[in-house]
Design an enzyme around this catalytic site. Structure first.
Site, PDB file in Angstrom:
ATOM      1  N   TYR A 146      30.923  52.564  54.460  1.00 21.25           N
ATOM      2  CA  TYR A 146      31.138  51.185  54.015  1.00 21.25           C
ATOM      3  C   TYR A 146      32.522  50.702  54.436  1.00 21.25           C
ATOM      4  O   TYR A 146      32.654  49.666  55.101  1.00 21.25           O
ATOM      5  CB  TYR A 146      30.980  51.139  52.492  1.00 21.25           C
ATOM      6  CG  TYR A 146      31.027  49.758  51.879  1.00 21.25           C
ATOM      7  CD1 TYR A 146      29.940  48.895  51.988  1.00 21.25           C
ATOM      8  CD2 TYR A 146      32.147  49.332  51.179  1.00 21.25           C
ATOM      9  CE1 TYR A 146      29.980  47.632  51.402  1.00 21.25           C
ATOM     10  CE2 TYR A 146      32.191  48.078  50.593  1.00 21.25           C
ATOM     11  CZ  TYR A 146      31.102  47.227  50.705  1.00 21.25           C
ATOM     12  OH  TYR A 146      31.147  45.974  50.128  1.00 21.25           O
ATOM     13  N   ASN A 175      36.437  43.423  43.476  1.00 18.79           N
ATOM     14  CA  ASN A 175      35.321  43.648  42.532  1.00 18.79           C
ATOM     15  C   ASN A 175      34.871  42.346  41.877  1.00 18.79           C
ATOM     16  O   ASN A 175      35.689  41.617  41.322  1.00 18.79           O
ATOM     17  CB  ASN A 175      35.740  44.651  41.453  1.00 18.79           C
ATOM     18  CG  ASN A 175      36.063  46.009  42.047  1.00 18.79           C
ATOM     19  OD1 ASN A 175      36.970  46.122  42.860  1.00 18.79           O
ATOM     20  ND2 ASN A 175      35.325  47.032  41.660  1.00 18.79           N
ATOM     21  N   VAL A 188      30.671  49.612  37.754  1.00 19.46           N
ATOM     22  CA  VAL A 188      31.175  49.872  36.413  1.00 19.46           C
ATOM     23  C   VAL A 188      30.808  48.780  35.402  1.00 19.46           C
ATOM     24  O   VAL A 188      30.442  49.097  34.270  1.00 19.46           O
ATOM     25  CB  VAL A 188      32.695  50.165  36.461  1.00 19.46           C
ATOM     26  CG1 VAL A 188      33.509  48.930  36.804  1.00 19.46           C
ATOM     27  CG2 VAL A 188      33.174  50.792  35.174  1.00 19.46           C
ATOM     28  N   VAL A 189      30.885  47.507  35.782  1.00 23.76           N
ATOM     29  CA  VAL A 189      30.628  46.469  34.779  1.00 23.76           C
ATOM     30  C   VAL A 189      29.168  46.522  34.330  1.00 23.76           C
ATOM     31  O   VAL A 189      28.869  46.548  33.129  1.00 23.76           O
ATOM     32  CB  VAL A 189      31.001  45.061  35.306  1.00 23.76           C
ATOM     33  CG1 VAL A 189      30.551  43.982  34.325  1.00 23.76           C
ATOM     34  CG2 VAL A 189      32.512  44.953  35.544  1.00 23.76           C
ATOM     35  N   GLY A 208      39.667  57.705  33.495  1.00 19.06           N
ATOM     36  CA  GLY A 208      39.517  56.293  33.079  1.00 19.06           C
ATOM     37  C   GLY A 208      40.800  55.491  33.226  1.00 19.06           C
ATOM     38  O   GLY A 208      40.859  54.343  32.801  1.00 19.06           O
ATOM     39  N   GLN A 210      42.146  54.811  36.221  1.00 19.89           N
ATOM     40  CA  GLN A 210      42.152  54.056  37.479  1.00 19.89           C
ATOM     41  C   GLN A 210      41.950  52.568  37.161  1.00 19.89           C
ATOM     42  O   GLN A 210      41.338  52.232  36.147  1.00 19.89           O
ATOM     43  CB  GLN A 210      41.066  54.565  38.445  1.00 19.89           C
ATOM     44  CG  GLN A 210      39.628  54.329  38.049  1.00 19.89           C
ATOM     45  CD  GLN A 210      39.048  55.418  37.153  1.00 19.89           C
ATOM     46  OE1 GLN A 210      39.746  55.973  36.312  1.00 19.89           O
ATOM     47  NE2 GLN A 210      37.772  55.694  37.295  1.00 19.89           N
TER      48      GLN A 210
HETATM   49  N1  UDP Z   1      33.201  53.877  37.174  1.00 16.44           N
HETATM   50  C1  UDP Z   1      33.142  54.445  35.905  1.00 16.44           C
HETATM   51  N2  UDP Z   1      31.923  54.528  35.304  1.00 16.44           N
HETATM   52  C2  UDP Z   1      30.782  54.044  35.865  1.00 16.44           C
HETATM   53  C3  UDP Z   1      30.853  53.438  37.143  1.00 16.44           C
HETATM   54  C4  UDP Z   1      32.085  53.394  37.779  1.00 16.44           C
HETATM   55  O1  UDP Z   1      34.168  54.879  35.319  1.00 16.44           O
HETATM   56  O2  UDP Z   1      29.723  54.137  35.232  1.00 16.44           O
HETATM   57  C5  UDP Z   1      34.522  53.778  37.814  1.00 16.44           C
HETATM   58  C6  UDP Z   1      34.566  54.210  39.276  1.00 16.44           C
HETATM   59  O3  UDP Z   1      34.831  55.597  39.365  1.00 16.44           O
HETATM   60  C7  UDP Z   1      35.710  53.360  39.803  1.00 16.44           C
HETATM   61  C8  UDP Z   1      35.631  52.079  38.979  1.00 16.44           C
HETATM   62  O4  UDP Z   1      34.863  52.399  37.824  1.00 16.44           O
HETATM   63  O5  UDP Z   1      36.949  53.983  39.554  1.00 16.44           O
HETATM   64  C9  UDP Z   1      34.957  50.944  39.706  1.00 16.44           C
HETATM   65  O6  UDP Z   1      33.770  51.446  40.254  1.00 16.44           O
HETATM   66  P1  UDP Z   1      32.685  50.523  40.952  1.00 16.44           P
HETATM   67  O7  UDP Z   1      31.608  51.429  41.471  1.00 16.44           O
HETATM   68  O8  UDP Z   1      32.296  49.428  40.038  1.00 16.44           O
HETATM   69  O9  UDP Z   1      33.442  49.822  42.176  1.00 16.44           O
HETATM   70  P2  UDP Z   1      34.436  50.344  43.301  1.00 16.44           P
HETATM   71  O10 UDP Z   1      34.765  51.805  43.089  1.00 16.44           O
HETATM   72  O11 UDP Z   1      33.714  50.112  44.577  1.00 16.44           O
HETATM   73  O12 UDP Z   1      35.632  49.493  43.106  1.00 16.44           O
END
Ligand code: UDP
Length: 315
Positions: A146, A175, A188-189, A208, A210
């Site tokens: 990606y 995001n 995540v949302v 958690g 990040q």
């Molecule tokens: N994440 C999480 N729980 C979930 C899904 C994602 O803690 O159920 C975390 C993921 O590891 C990342 C952040 O949330 O650090 C955002 O993840 P997402 O997949 O939404 O988007 P991206 O990583 O592409 O920004």
């Protein structure tokens, strides 16, 4: 004035469906292209019977020929679990797909706006991220199909502009969330909201701590149209909400707004998961006069209401 003919690829996706809706309201003829890999036909249902809307089931990795004035390229799975499912196809969509659309744009002197991504910055060492930052991207990891696909697409759009005078534009989308995301999107949302509403544990990856910056879909759609209308500006331009939250903070907010009794459960952090992300949006403000209006709390309430209705409709 002749009716504008517009192609939206990824039309059945989360953002694509918002674009179709707004374009139809503006009176455009809309060709909604989607291969339905992650897009959902339900998102296109409101346009059924609208003679200005035509659904074209097509995978952009293959060329297509429809005469249009504008192309919005939003075709590509954007959620890590979905784009990692078939990484070679993701790469083809990002590179061959964009190549096909740039060629189509050049054939008909159309303007193409491409959805690039904050993933171009990888796991950033500069914070917040300005457009001038070249990024910190693993070229061979599980996110690379990606990240590098989108970076290669940016190269192609720039070169098509520089060497062929093609009317190409791209934005780096951070995001984004809102109604019409898939419940099983995997991001995540949607995960937290659906888990909270179902009363199951919220899955926090890693510790958690990040961070991410979340933009409400309607805010993003505003800037997409501003960018499409802007002359003499190829991009890149960051489009996102600079409000920065840890995933723990997001989880607490979702629990508060849903009133859920769900607990938190910790899962391993996926490989190459960026530690921090926050857009520097000074360029979007200066060039497009845009900044997001909807704070996370308000956008989450609307998103929760949407998923609540969706879950009830599923029984
Ligand atoms: N994440 C999480 N729980 C979930 C899904 C994602 O803690 O159920 C975390 C993921 O590891 C990342 C952040 O949330 O650090 C955002 O993840 P997402 O997949 O939404 O988007 P991206 O990583 O592409 O920004």
């Amino acid at each position: 004035m002749a009716q504008k003919r517009v192609m939206v690829t990824g039309a059945a996706g989360f953002l694509g469906s918002y674009l179709c809706e707004r374009l139809l309201a503006q009176g455009a003829k809309v060709y909604g292209v989607d291969c339905l890999h992650t897009g959902q036909l339900a998102n296109l249902k409101p346009f059924e019977g609208d003679s200005n809307f035509e659904f074209v089931e097509h995978d952009i990795i293959n060329p297509l020929d429809i005469q249009v004035d504008q192309i919005f390229n939003f075709a590509c799975p954007a959620s890590p679990p979905h784009y990692q499912e078939d990484p070679i196809w993701t790469w083809k969509t990002s590179v061959l797909g964009v190549m096909n659309l740039v060629e189509l744009a050049m054939k008909y002197n159309a303007r193409i706006l491409h959805a690039s991504t904050s993933e171009c910055y990888g796991d950033p060492l500069v914070h917040p991220q300005p457009e001038s930052y070249w990024g910190h991207v693993n070229p061979i990891g599980i996110r690379s199909c990606y990240d590098e696909g989108k970076r290669a697409a940016e190269t192609l759009l720039m070169d098509a502009h520089r060497f062929k005078q093609a009317d190409t534009k791209f934005i780096r989308i951070f995001n984004t969330y809102g109604p019409r995301m898939r419940a099983d999107d995997g991001r995540v949302v949607s995960n937290f909201v659906v888990q909270a509403l179902q009363g199951v544990d919220l899955t926090l990856y890693g510790d958690g701590n990040q961070t991410r910056s979340f933009c409400y879909a309607e805010d993003l759609v505003d800037v997409i149209f501003l960018m499409m209308a802007k002359d003499n500006f190829v991009g890149p331009v960051n489009t996102g909400n600079p409000g920065e939250f840890t995933m723990k903070e997001l989880a607490s907010l979702v629990l508060e707004l849903t009133g859920s009794k769900s607990k938190l459960t910790y899962r391993p952090l996926p490989q190459d998961d960026p530690k921090q992300r926050k857009p520097d949006i000074r360029l979007a403000k200066e060039k497009l006069g845009w900044e997001p209006k909807i704070p996370l709390r308000e956008g989450l309430k609307k998103t929760i209401a949407y998923f609540d209705g969706w879950l009830k409709s599923q029984g």
